[in-house]
Design a protein around this motif. Sequence first.
Motif, PDB file in Angstrom:
ATOM      1  N   ILE A   2       4.317  11.660   3.704  1.00 32.82           N
ATOM      2  CA  ILE A   2       3.600  10.839   2.732  1.00 32.82           C
ATOM      3  C   ILE A   2       3.568   9.384   3.176  1.00 32.82           C
ATOM      4  O   ILE A   2       2.531   8.706   3.063  1.00 32.82           O
ATOM      5  CB  ILE A   2       4.248  10.973   1.345  1.00 32.82           C
ATOM      6  CG1 ILE A   2       4.132  12.413   0.831  1.00 32.82           C
ATOM      7  CG2 ILE A   2       3.618   9.998   0.361  1.00 32.82           C
ATOM      8  CD1 ILE A   2       4.808  12.650  -0.501  1.00 32.82           C
ATOM      9  N   VAL A   3       4.701   8.885   3.689  1.00 35.24           N
ATOM     10  CA  VAL A   3       4.771   7.489   4.132  1.00 35.24           C
ATOM     11  C   VAL A   3       3.789   7.242   5.266  1.00 35.24           C
ATOM     12  O   VAL A   3       3.004   6.277   5.232  1.00 35.24           O
ATOM     13  CB  VAL A   3       6.203   7.134   4.575  1.00 35.24           C
ATOM     14  CG1 VAL A   3       6.232   5.732   5.183  1.00 35.24           C
ATOM     15  CG2 VAL A   3       7.157   7.216   3.396  1.00 35.24           C
ATOM     16  N   TYR A   4       3.808   8.103   6.279  1.00 31.98           N
ATOM     17  CA  TYR A   4       2.929   7.917   7.433  1.00 31.98           C
ATOM     18  C   TYR A   4       1.465   8.146   7.071  1.00 31.98           C
ATOM     19  O   TYR A   4       0.583   7.399   7.500  1.00 31.98           O
ATOM     20  CB  TYR A   4       3.346   8.855   8.565  1.00 31.98           C
ATOM     21  CG  TYR A   4       4.583   8.413   9.286  1.00 31.98           C
ATOM     22  CD1 TYR A   4       4.554   7.329  10.154  1.00 31.98           C
ATOM     23  CD2 TYR A   4       5.794   9.072   9.096  1.00 31.98           C
ATOM     24  CE1 TYR A   4       5.700   6.919  10.820  1.00 31.98           C
ATOM     25  CE2 TYR A   4       6.939   8.668   9.756  1.00 31.98           C
ATOM     26  CZ  TYR A   4       6.886   7.585  10.617  1.00 31.98           C
ATOM     27  OH  TYR A   4       8.009   7.182  11.269  1.00 31.98           O
ATOM     28  N   GLY A   5       1.215   9.181   6.286  1.00 34.19           N
ATOM     29  CA  GLY A   5      -0.162   9.452   5.879  1.00 34.19           C
ATOM     30  C   GLY A   5      -0.735   8.335   5.033  1.00 34.19           C
ATOM     31  O   GLY A   5      -1.882   7.908   5.224  1.00 34.19           O
ATOM     32  N   GLY A   6       0.071   7.824   4.087  1.00 35.38           N
ATOM     33  CA  GLY A   6      -0.382   6.726   3.246  1.00 35.38           C
ATOM     34  C   GLY A   6      -0.627   5.458   4.047  1.00 35.38           C
ATOM     35  O   GLY A   6      -1.611   4.744   3.818  1.00 35.38           O
ATOM     36  N   SER A   7       0.266   5.190   5.010  1.00 34.62           N
ATOM     37  CA  SER A   7       0.105   4.004   5.862  1.00 34.62           C
ATOM     38  C   SER A   7      -1.160   4.110   6.714  1.00 34.62           C
ATOM     39  O   SER A   7      -1.857   3.112   6.932  1.00 34.62           O
ATOM     40  CB  SER A   7       1.329   3.839   6.759  1.00 34.62           C
ATOM     41  OG  SER A   7       2.499   3.646   5.994  1.00 34.62           O
ATOM     42  N   ALA A   8      -1.451   5.327   7.179  1.00 36.20           N
ATOM     43  CA  ALA A   8      -2.661   5.531   7.971  1.00 36.20           C
ATOM     44  C   ALA A   8      -3.914   5.269   7.138  1.00 36.20           C
ATOM     45  O   ALA A   8      -4.869   4.636   7.609  1.00 36.20           O
ATOM     46  CB  ALA A   8      -2.692   6.953   8.531  1.00 36.20           C
ATOM     47  N   LEU A   9      -3.912   5.713   5.891  1.00 36.61           N
ATOM     48  CA  LEU A   9      -5.065   5.492   5.006  1.00 36.61           C
ATOM     49  C   LEU A   9      -5.244   4.014   4.693  1.00 36.61           C
ATOM     50  O   LEU A   9      -6.372   3.496   4.683  1.00 36.61           O
ATOM     51  CB  LEU A   9      -4.895   6.293   3.718  1.00 36.61           C
ATOM     52  CG  LEU A   9      -4.978   7.819   3.850  1.00 36.61           C
ATOM     53  CD1 LEU A   9      -4.677   8.482   2.520  1.00 36.61           C
ATOM     54  CD2 LEU A   9      -6.353   8.228   4.356  1.00 36.61           C
ATOM     55  N   VAL A  10      -4.139   3.324   4.430  1.00 38.84           N
ATOM     56  CA  VAL A  10      -4.210   1.881   4.150  1.00 38.84           C
ATOM     57  C   VAL A  10      -4.738   1.132   5.368  1.00 38.84           C
ATOM     58  O   VAL A  10      -5.586   0.235   5.258  1.00 38.84           O
ATOM     59  CB  VAL A  10      -2.823   1.340   3.747  1.00 38.84           C
ATOM     60  CG1 VAL A  10      -2.851  -0.183   3.670  1.00 38.84           C
ATOM     61  CG2 VAL A  10      -2.394   1.926   2.413  1.00 38.84           C
ATOM     62  N   GLY A  11      -4.233   1.499   6.553  1.00 40.94           N
ATOM     63  CA  GLY A  11      -4.705   0.857   7.783  1.00 40.94           C
ATOM     64  C   GLY A  11      -6.168   1.111   8.034  1.00 40.94           C
ATOM     65  O   GLY A  11      -6.912   0.208   8.443  1.00 40.94           O
ATOM     66  N   ALA A  12      -6.607   2.349   7.790  1.00 38.07           N
ATOM     67  CA  ALA A  12      -8.014   2.685   7.998  1.00 38.07           C
ATOM     68  C   ALA A  12      -8.918   1.903   7.044  1.00 38.07           C
ATOM     69  O   ALA A  12     -10.012   1.468   7.418  1.00 38.07           O
ATOM     70  CB  ALA A  12      -8.218   4.189   7.810  1.00 38.07           C
ATOM     71  N   ALA A  13      -8.447   1.703   5.816  1.00 35.52           N
ATOM     72  CA  ALA A  13      -9.241   0.963   4.835  1.00 35.52           C
ATOM     73  C   ALA A  13      -9.390  -0.505   5.206  1.00 35.52           C
ATOM     74  O   ALA A  13     -10.354  -1.171   4.795  1.00 35.52           O
ATOM     75  CB  ALA A  13      -8.600   1.101   3.459  1.00 35.52           C
ATOM     76  N   SER A  14      -8.439  -1.024   6.005  1.00 32.82           N
ATOM     77  CA  SER A  14      -8.484  -2.443   6.366  1.00 32.82           C
ATOM     78  C   SER A  14      -9.378  -2.716   7.577  1.00 32.82           C
ATOM     79  O   SER A  14      -9.734  -3.873   7.828  1.00 32.82           O
ATOM     80  CB  SER A  14      -7.070  -2.949   6.669  1.00 32.82           C
ATOM     81  OG  SER A  14      -6.569  -2.354   7.856  1.00 32.82           O
ATOM     82  N   VAL A  15      -9.731  -1.687   8.319  1.00 30.98           N
ATOM     83  CA  VAL A  15     -10.524  -1.886   9.538  1.00 30.98           C
ATOM     84  C   VAL A  15     -11.897  -2.494   9.255  1.00 30.98           C
ATOM     85  O   VAL A  15     -12.319  -3.431   9.953  1.00 30.98           O
ATOM     86  CB  VAL A  15     -10.665  -0.560  10.319  1.00 30.98           C
ATOM     87  CG1 VAL A  15     -11.673  -0.709  11.465  1.00 30.98           C
ATOM     88  CG2 VAL A  15      -9.310  -0.127  10.864  1.00 30.98           C
ATOM     89  N   PRO A  16     -12.662  -1.992   8.253  1.00 33.88           N
ATOM     90  CA  PRO A  16     -13.993  -2.581   8.011  1.00 33.88           C
ATOM     91  C   PRO A  16     -13.979  -4.078   7.750  1.00 33.88           C
ATOM     92  O   PRO A  16     -14.952  -4.782   8.068  1.00 33.88           O
ATOM     93  CB  PRO A  16     -14.492  -1.810   6.773  1.00 33.88           C
ATOM     94  CG  PRO A  16     -13.777  -0.500   6.848  1.00 33.88           C
ATOM     95  CD  PRO A  16     -12.413  -0.835   7.380  1.00 33.88           C
TER      96      PRO A  16
END
Length: 220
Positions: A2-16
């Motif tokens: 959950i920690v890694y998956g959530g961090s990946a989603l947050v990081g992906a959302a910041s790219v745009p």
Amino acid sequence: MIVYGGSALVGAASVPRLLPPDNIHDLLTVAARIANVLFLGLVALATVTRLVPIMKSQGIETRVSALLGTFLSIALAFLPKAELGPIWSAVPTTLILVGISLSIVVLRWLGKSFSILAEARRLVTEGPYGIVRHPLYLCEGVALVGMTLQVLSPLAVLVAIMVVTSQYRRMINEERILRQAFPEYAAYAAVTPFLIPARPRRSANQASEELSTKAIDPQV
């Protein structure tokens, strides 16, 4: 997971928000952010698909060092960045990009043997693990240097030292459990450097013969 998956989603959302890049440093930052998202996503996937451990380490120290080595470096992301200028800022960002990209390659080789705590699942000795025994920690160390240089403060250096110390203890603990779980680990360790590539790799058969000879005659 959950920690890694959530961090990946947050990081992906910041790219745009980083697009389009205005200069080479911004381009490197975008690339490093994307690489980090891929790495975190791969870790989350590996956590779900990994093999059941055949042996686990015991004790509080092994767990503390593993958790500190894994998560303490996140503190560097919350420290104020140093004013390095566009050219010098590209250096730490490049180190982060290289370190994370190589970590992705190593993690693909490690695959279902991945673990955070010191656990034995399957012995991996090929690919990056045929060069050094702990390639993932080496690649993460490259990224850690980049993160530390981005902040460039006494506190950042202290955090980095704590991370390195924890990772060293983590490697020692992992080696202990791997030696117990896999008798062939001794031959592998005899021909493969600990962390830094230092010599051409001998064959495992040569190492096994040398270990057998020493066991018969300690003076050899």
